[in-house]
Write a protein that holds these residues in place. Structure first.
Motif, PDB file in Angstrom:
ATOM      1  N   ASN A 116       1.402  -1.349  -0.224  1.00 18.65           N
ATOM      2  CA  ASN A 116       0.026   0.103   0.363  1.00 18.65           C
ATOM      3  C   ASN A 116       0.993   1.036   0.010  1.00 18.65           C
ATOM      4  O   ASN A 116       0.880   1.844  -0.574  1.00 18.65           O
ATOM      5  CB  ASN A 116      -0.877  -0.014   1.255  1.00 18.65           C
ATOM      6  N   VAL A 117       2.172   0.963   1.223  1.00 16.24           N
ATOM      7  CA  VAL A 117       2.699   2.589   1.078  1.00 16.24           C
ATOM      8  C   VAL A 117       3.669   2.687  -0.255  1.00 16.24           C
ATOM      9  O   VAL A 117       3.340   3.793  -1.252  1.00 16.24           O
ATOM     10  CB  VAL A 117       3.601   2.857   2.332  1.00 16.24           C
ATOM     11  N   VAL A 118       4.574   1.563  -1.226  1.00 13.08           N
ATOM     12  CA  VAL A 118       4.824   1.885  -2.086  1.00 13.08           C
ATOM     13  C   VAL A 118       4.204   2.259  -3.518  1.00 13.08           C
ATOM     14  O   VAL A 118       4.401   2.983  -4.164  1.00 13.08           O
ATOM     15  CB  VAL A 118       5.407   0.148  -2.370  1.00 13.08           C
ATOM     16  N   ASN A 119       2.649   1.053  -3.224  1.00 12.45           N
ATOM     17  CA  ASN A 119       1.875   2.119  -4.745  1.00 12.45           C
ATOM     18  C   ASN A 119       1.746   3.569  -4.189  1.00 12.45           C
ATOM     19  O   ASN A 119       1.407   4.035  -5.166  1.00 12.45           O
ATOM     20  CB  ASN A 119       1.426   1.302  -4.306  1.00 12.45           C
TER      21      ASN A 119
ATOM     22  N   LEU B 236       8.314  17.489 -15.720  1.00 13.66           N
ATOM     23  CA  LEU B 236       8.757  16.047 -15.825  1.00 13.66           C
ATOM     24  C   LEU B 236       9.372  15.525 -14.171  1.00 13.66           C
ATOM     25  O   LEU B 236       8.307  14.166 -14.092  1.00 13.66           O
ATOM     26  CB  LEU B 236       9.877  15.834 -16.414  1.00 13.66           C
ATOM     27  N   ILE B 237       9.765  15.910 -13.378  1.00 14.77           N
ATOM     28  CA  ILE B 237       9.701  15.543 -12.217  1.00 14.77           C
ATOM     29  C   ILE B 237       8.943  14.937 -11.194  1.00 14.77           C
ATOM     30  O   ILE B 237       9.015  14.233 -10.883  1.00 14.77           O
ATOM     31  CB  ILE B 237      11.627  16.620 -11.691  1.00 14.77           C
ATOM     32  N   GLN B 238       8.033  16.018 -11.663  1.00 10.05           N
ATOM     33  CA  GLN B 238       6.811  15.600 -10.314  1.00 10.05           C
ATOM     34  C   GLN B 238       6.289  15.254 -10.952  1.00 10.05           C
ATOM     35  O   GLN B 238       5.392  14.102  -9.875  1.00 10.05           O
ATOM     36  CB  GLN B 238       5.837  17.180 -10.737  1.00 10.05           C
ATOM     37  N   ASN B 239       6.010  15.198 -12.574  1.00  7.63           N
ATOM     38  CA  ASN B 239       4.924  13.387 -12.620  1.00  7.63           C
ATOM     39  C   ASN B 239       5.694  12.123 -12.170  1.00  7.63           C
ATOM     40  O   ASN B 239       5.283  11.707 -11.607  1.00  7.63           O
ATOM     41  CB  ASN B 239       5.420  13.521 -14.972  1.00  7.63           C
ATOM     42  N   VAL B 240       6.496  12.110 -12.244  1.00  9.16           N
ATOM     43  CA  VAL B 240       7.771  10.785 -11.782  1.00  9.16           C
ATOM     44  C   VAL B 240       7.873  11.152 -10.085  1.00  9.16           C
ATOM     45  O   VAL B 240       6.759   9.599  -9.874  1.00  9.16           O
ATOM     46  CB  VAL B 240       9.044  10.713 -12.195  1.00  9.16           C
ATOM     47  N   VAL B 241       7.852  12.051  -9.840  1.00  9.27           N
ATOM     48  CA  VAL B 241       8.084  11.754  -8.303  1.00  9.27           C
ATOM     49  C   VAL B 241       6.012  11.624  -8.003  1.00  9.27           C
ATOM     50  O   VAL B 241       6.025  10.181  -6.681  1.00  9.27           O
ATOM     51  CB  VAL B 241       8.291  13.394  -7.807  1.00  9.27           C
ATOM     52  N   ASN B 242       4.934  12.263  -8.123  1.00 10.37           N
ATOM     53  CA  ASN B 242       4.168  11.638  -7.946  1.00 10.37           C
ATOM     54  C   ASN B 242       3.466  10.368  -8.807  1.00 10.37           C
ATOM     55  O   ASN B 242       2.079   9.688  -7.941  1.00 10.37           O
ATOM     56  CB  ASN B 242       3.037  13.164  -8.379  1.00 10.37           C
ATOM     57  N   ASN B 243       3.469   9.260  -9.319  1.00 14.15           N
ATOM     58  CA  ASN B 243       3.360   8.613 -10.157  1.00 14.15           C
ATOM     59  C   ASN B 243       3.880   6.759 -10.298  1.00 14.15           C
ATOM     60  O   ASN B 243       3.574   5.655 -10.194  1.00 14.15           O
ATOM     61  CB  ASN B 243       2.751   9.450 -11.929  1.00 14.15           C
ATOM     62  N   SER B 244       5.363   7.422 -10.069  1.00 15.21           N
ATOM     63  CA  SER B 244       6.219   6.310  -9.957  1.00 15.21           C
ATOM     64  C   SER B 244       5.807   5.166  -8.564  1.00 15.21           C
ATOM     65  O   SER B 244       5.876   5.700  -7.439  1.00 15.21           O
ATOM     66  CB  SER B 244       7.328   6.021 -10.411  1.00 15.21           C
ATOM     67  N   THR B 245       5.784   4.115  -8.741  1.00 14.97           N
ATOM     68  CA  THR B 245       6.087   3.661  -7.690  1.00 14.97           C
ATOM     69  C   THR B 245       7.442   2.845  -7.586  1.00 14.97           C
ATOM     70  O   THR B 245       7.899   1.811  -6.170  1.00 14.97           O
ATOM     71  CB  THR B 245       4.749   2.090  -7.566  1.00 14.97           C
ATOM     72  N   ILE B 246       8.770   2.484  -8.650  1.00 16.89           N
ATOM     73  CA  ILE B 246       9.590   2.464  -8.041  1.00 16.89           C
ATOM     74  C   ILE B 246      10.158   3.321  -7.414  1.00 16.89           C
ATOM     75  O   ILE B 246      10.010   4.303  -8.089  1.00 16.89           O
ATOM     76  CB  ILE B 246      10.339   2.780  -9.681  1.00 16.89           C
ATOM     77  N   PRO B 247      11.077   2.921  -6.467  1.00 15.73           N
ATOM     78  CA  PRO B 247      11.942   4.470  -5.748  1.00 15.73           C
ATOM     79  C   PRO B 247      12.819   5.146  -7.193  1.00 15.73           C
ATOM     80  O   PRO B 247      13.705   4.596  -7.935  1.00 15.73           O
ATOM     81  CB  PRO B 247      12.863   3.687  -5.065  1.00 15.73           C
ATOM     82  N   VAL B 248      12.425   6.684  -6.256  1.00 16.03           N
ATOM     83  CA  VAL B 248      13.088   7.328  -7.666  1.00 16.03           C
ATOM     84  C   VAL B 248      14.423   8.582  -7.142  1.00 16.03           C
ATOM     85  O   VAL B 248      14.176   8.691  -5.578  1.00 16.03           O
ATOM     86  CB  VAL B 248      11.530   8.253  -7.713  1.00 16.03           C
ATOM     87  N   ILE B 249      14.987   8.791  -7.886  1.00 18.10           N
ATOM     88  CA  ILE B 249      15.988   9.566  -7.383  1.00 18.10           C
ATOM     89  C   ILE B 249      15.637  11.043  -7.955  1.00 18.10           C
ATOM     90  O   ILE B 249      15.770  11.420  -8.978  1.00 18.10           O
ATOM     91  CB  ILE B 249      17.408   9.521  -8.024  1.00 18.10           C
ATOM     92  N   GLN B 250      14.955  12.154  -6.953  1.00 15.50           N
ATOM     93  CA  GLN B 250      14.666  13.479  -7.594  1.00 15.50           C
ATOM     94  C   GLN B 250      15.790  14.084  -7.808  1.00 15.50           C
ATOM     95  O   GLN B 250      16.823  14.178  -6.870  1.00 15.50           O
ATOM     96  CB  GLN B 250      13.473  13.942  -6.853  1.00 15.50           C
ATOM     97  N   THR B 251      15.721  14.367  -9.363  1.00 18.30           N
ATOM     98  CA  THR B 251      17.186  15.636  -9.452  1.00 18.30           C
ATOM     99  C   THR B 251      17.073  16.467 -10.404  1.00 18.30           C
ATOM    100  O   THR B 251      16.147  16.938 -11.041  1.00 18.30           O
ATOM    101  CB  THR B 251      18.017  14.807 -10.392  1.00 18.30           C
ATOM    102  N   GLY B 252      18.080  17.852 -10.113  1.00 15.68           N
ATOM    103  CA  GLY B 252      18.111  18.773 -11.186  1.00 15.68           C
ATOM    104  C   GLY B 252      16.934  20.368 -11.275  1.00 15.68           C
ATOM    105  O   GLY B 252      17.492  21.239 -11.064  1.00 15.68           O
TER     106      GLY B 252
END
Lengths: 414, 414
Positions: free
Chosen positions: A210-213, B207-223
């Motif tokens: 739940n948290v990951v998703n 682009l970055i906010q889209n990834v941060v808000n929608n990814s369930t994969i661990p993200v590294i926020q850059t730039g």
């Protein structure tokens, strides 16, 4: 502002102050927490009793009730846990390195707290104290979101901790409890990027997924352990039986317990007959056709079994034709926690450690050793099963980030 | 299986092999990539021309077209970048530490690749080569998702790289391109947790906010860099003007350029008059009422301005009554990238570095130095603005995780 935004905002405001307090102050505050927990044990037990009564009314299982229950002994153990954290070295302010550039610019890389750490966990109230203490020791502000089952216990524990640290001169907002345990609130909590730097879920598969998703805050995924032991053709059978037995039966409910046995087809007969003798029905076995020739199985193993963290006296057994099949199995079904090979062949040991993708890869030793205490980290906030930031047991050092401090005398870039 | 699942599956399958290849093989493969890019320059330019024609048909701005365009010189620069990566030390296999436990168990903590790294980026095709090369050098499989604007260039570049590494004995699936650049595909891409270990977005705020808000994969926020310089009461005015000028005008389009000036009210008159003289209208200024007394402003600054990364010859100016207000401003509006104080007072320098929450905190030097090259990392995949995993410039070492290798001779847990 919603209730959670207000809570987040208070936590974020406390962050700058908490980041800057001295090791002494943090340690005094934690010692005060330990003392205060013991001194207020009766209040804690009385509020915990409310949770237990609700649990009974909700037909919670005895095992779950036991996880929820606090008594004098458990409160003393919590306090003792906090005192142990006092004694650990402070992870903040460590200089990781530095250099002076040709232009005279001095760069230092220094450890700093993560900031505001959100912890989402289930019914064991000892996590409340443990997580808050680890966060404070590492200079982090904690925002704790426990389960609704333990809300009365958690309110009391957090109120005692806040009062104790405040008496030691630390902003009480260093420790925060989310009192709204509704489903909606947890959804909102996971999106408070503005106030929370890192989110750590501690609990079962459902909670973690739940948290990951749903979280937009960076997450450290912890604690799911679908671990396997591979018994190689060259394995010493007694060693293999002992390691498998220890991995499954020493404490089946924990994440570093094993859930699958993979055995080389040439070792299957001798190993499984020996294991059958050792367990004698103590462990329920789901096996493939080949395995069931040598050990009493309950039924045939399914792919679903291979994916399942049983956390009980249950295990799946699969015979494999070689080490490649074992490694493929583990990289397919494992949760990247702890994996083991029992072998006497060096090249297989090396290959297994190289190719298996997991936090801890064992040769000829029980997976039960994957633990902050055993690894000498002193304490543990959880066992990370992801590769970003920290992997395996997370101690105080893993609760920090770093920053670069750069000092010059007017340097500009050409 | 969808197109992306198939791609992810291929990438994941390649991972185990890529993780295990030797430094020599990786370096030979990268050298072959560099050579092959130059050798095939005409093909690259011809495919790039298709993207440029599409861009013109879509009325892309000249500046954006320029970012997209590849010519011989730029291709040679890309190849040179790859050759530089060959020369860097290999980050994989480094032993971070280890110990022998009292029971004889040996634990070693060793660096390993992250695994499969997804990179989502925009129109500059040089990122395609740079990211693929950094991933390969650090033993990672890359899955590259560039913008649709550059799809013809990217297809060619990736095909050249795959052929080159394959010729050097490396599985071509170490480098993968997502050819479906639709919006739906990027949404699916960000949820491929089963195949992708880490996702790194490189691009603008959207682009970055889209990834941060929608990814369930661990993200590294850059730039994202909304950076500020605080000119303290005690600042040397000439130093302050030079640092502010360098931060804003040396290269306004980059993330370590500055976007806000905070000036102590007692230093405002002298500093702003000097800056006005230096810039003489070259930079558009949004200032508060006090600032506009001493420097020509375009209009009054709004809160929106304080939040904006202009990436242009535009800056906001705010007078503050003390260092506390400056630190509050930065911790409120900054993106935790790079921040600077110009001061001659030691206690203010120390307080600023302690209390400002950013990857790089400068005293008396330009924020433009926040860069992998300048910091001596040799290369850079991006500048992380989050606190999890890596902070600030990310070089090859930050493209690795670690694993624990534990060797025993039958140890079990008591």
């Amino acid at each position: 502002m919603t209730y959670l935004e207000e809570l987040g905002c208070k936590a974020k405001k406390a962050e700058a102050a908490i980041r800057g307090i001295s090791q002494n102050t943090k340690n005094l505050a934690l010692a005060a927490v330990a003392d205060s927990l013991v001194k207020n044990a009766e209040l804690i037990i009385s509020d915990n009793q409310k949770d237990i009564e609700n649990a009974k009314a909700n037909n919670m299982s005895e095992a779950m009730q036991d996880r929820l229950r606090l008594d004098m002994k458990r409160i003393e153990a919590m306090a003792e846990g906090v005192r142990k954290i006092v004694e650990l070295p402070d992870p903040v302010g460590k200089v990781w390195g530095g250099k002076e550039l040709p232009n005279g610019l001095k760069i230092v890389k220094k450890s700093v707290p993560l900031g505001v750490v959100g912890i989402i966990f289930e019914s064991r109230p000892n996590v409340t104290v443990d997580a808050a203490a680890l966060c404070l020791k590492s200079g982090n502000v904690s925002v704790l979101r426990g389960g609704s089952d333990a809300i009365n216990s958690n309110k009391r524990l957090v109120s005692i901790m806040r009062e104790a640290i405040s008496g030691a001169g630390v902003d009480e907002n260093a420790i925060n409890l989310v009192e709204d345990t509704s489903r909606e609130a947890v959804g909102e909590f996971m999106k408070l990027n503005r106030y929370i730097d890192v989110l750590i879920p501690r609990g079962g598969h459902g909670l973690i997924q739940n948290v990951v998703n749903n979280s937009t805050i960076p997450v450290i995924q912890t604690g799911e352990g679908n671990c396997s032991v591979y018994v190689d053709k060259s394995a010493d059978i007694e060693t293999a039986v002992n390691i498998v037995d220890n991995g499954k039966t020493q404490r089946p409910s924990v994440c570093n317990a094993i859930e699958n046995i993979l055995v080389h087809e040439d070792a299957a007969e001798e190993f499984l007959r020996a294991l059958d003798k050792k367990w004698n029905g103590k462990v329920k076995i789901y096996g493939d056709a080949a395995a069931s020739k040598y050990i009493k199985t309950d039924r045939e193993a399914t792919e679903e079994d291979y994916k399942t963290e049983f956390l009980d006296y249950v295990i799946s057994v699969k015979t494999v034709k070689d080490i490649s099949e074992a490694i493929d199995f583990i990289n397919t079904y494992g949760t990247r926690h702890s994996e083991c090979i029992v072998t006497s062949e060096l090249s297989n040991a090396e290959r297994f450690q190289r190719e298996v993708d997991a936090a801890a890869v064992y040769v000829n030793a029980s997976t039960r050793f994957t633990d902050g205490g055993e690894f000498g980290l002193g304490a543990e906030i959880g066992i990370s099963t992801q590769k970003l930031h920290a992997r395996g047991p997370m101690g105080l050092e893993e609760m920090t980030s770093y920053k670069y401090l750069i000092n010059g005398n007017g340097q500009i870039r050409q």
